[in-house]
Design a protein around this motif. Structure first.
Motif, PDB file in Angstrom:
ATOM      1  N   VAL A 127       0.745  -1.335  -0.005  1.00 31.84           N
ATOM      2  CA  VAL A 127      -0.004   0.005  -0.014  1.00 31.84           C
ATOM      3  C   VAL A 127       0.942   1.308   0.047  1.00 31.84           C
ATOM      4  O   VAL A 127       0.812   2.169  -0.783  1.00 31.84           O
ATOM      5  CB  VAL A 127      -0.993  -0.103   1.167  1.00 31.84           C
ATOM      6  N   SER A 131       0.980   3.908  -3.151  1.00 30.65           N
ATOM      7  CA  SER A 131       0.459   5.166  -2.778  1.00 30.65           C
ATOM      8  C   SER A 131       1.465   6.278  -3.039  1.00 30.65           C
ATOM      9  O   SER A 131       1.171   7.192  -3.654  1.00 30.65           O
ATOM     10  CB  SER A 131       0.074   5.151  -1.533  1.00 30.65           C
ATOM     11  N   LEU A 144      -5.306   0.017  -5.271  1.00 30.43           N
ATOM     12  CA  LEU A 144      -6.044  -1.220  -4.703  1.00 30.43           C
ATOM     13  C   LEU A 144      -5.729  -2.193  -5.360  1.00 30.43           C
ATOM     14  O   LEU A 144      -5.102  -3.415  -4.816  1.00 30.43           O
ATOM     15  CB  LEU A 144      -7.382  -0.856  -4.465  1.00 30.43           C
ATOM     16  N   SER A 147      -1.990  -3.198  -4.958  1.00 34.90           N
ATOM     17  CA  SER A 147      -1.504  -3.566  -3.844  1.00 34.90           C
ATOM     18  C   SER A 147      -2.064  -4.846  -3.439  1.00 34.90           C
ATOM     19  O   SER A 147      -1.207  -5.621  -3.065  1.00 34.90           O
ATOM     20  CB  SER A 147      -2.075  -2.593  -2.857  1.00 34.90           C
ATOM     21  N   CYS A 151       0.581  -7.925  -2.835  1.00 30.58           N
ATOM     22  CA  CYS A 151       0.762  -8.466  -1.637  1.00 30.58           C
ATOM     23  C   CYS A 151       0.414  -9.788  -1.716  1.00 30.58           C
ATOM     24  O   CYS A 151       1.254 -10.794  -0.863  1.00 30.58           O
ATOM     25  CB  CYS A 151      -0.354  -7.872  -0.820  1.00 30.58           C
TER      26      CYS A 151
END
Length: 169
Positions: A127, A131, A144, A147, A151
């Motif tokens: 994130v 960002s 999103l 991420s 992830c």
């Protein structure tokens, strides 16, 4: 003590080389990017000094930035990840004398707790990095998607790396 320093130095170099030579060129469906170099920060012992932790995290991020042509992105995100390391760790483990000297791994924490710790650390890093890269929240869906997919991929790869390291030692 010297054995630990050598072990973490080798881990630093190997993760850095694998990240810049292999993982930087992987983008599954142009969304999932493996960020395995953060395993070095995640794996550092909990009782390491804050100054040393922040310095090592910054140096790791800076090395990735130099080889990846991302000016300051990874060094900022790695330093921020180092700041979150202890609070995330102690969110899942009671703070006492026994847990203060552990090195986070599957064998020391158990599978369930280590998976929670690992996914939290990887999620925070993903994130942060995306960002910072986008630098606005107008593209919230893209941030999103990048991420979550990165992830998941990074989590699975780091779990595999941890399993291999523990099995060898």
């Amino acid at each position: 003590m010297n054995k630990e320093i050598i072990k973490f130095s080798i881990l630093f170099i190997v993760l850095l080389l694998v990240q810049v030579m292999i993982c930087n060129h992987i983008a599954i469906f142009n969304v999932a990017v493996p960020l395995i170099f953060i395993y070095f920060i995640i794996r550092l012992p909990i009782d390491i000094g804050k100054g040393v932790l922040f310095t090592l995290a910054f140096i790791m991020g800076l090395c990735v930035d130099v080889f990846s042509d991302t000016p300051g992105l990874n060094s900022l995100a790695c330093t921020m990840l180092a700041a979150f390391k202890d609070p995330i760790y102690y969110a899942y483990i009671p703070k006492d004398d026994k847990t203060k000297y552990l090195t986070p791994s599957i064998s020391s924490l158990g599978v369930a707790i280590y998976c929670k710790y690992l996914v939290s650390m990887v999620g925070i890093y993903c994130v942060m990095i995306f960002s910072i890269e986008y630098f606005n929240f107008a593209d919230f869906k893209d941030i999103l998607l990048l991420s979550v997919s990165s992830c998941l991929l990074t989590f699975l790869m780091l779990l595999a790396i941890d399993s291999l390291i523990i099995r060898k030692s």
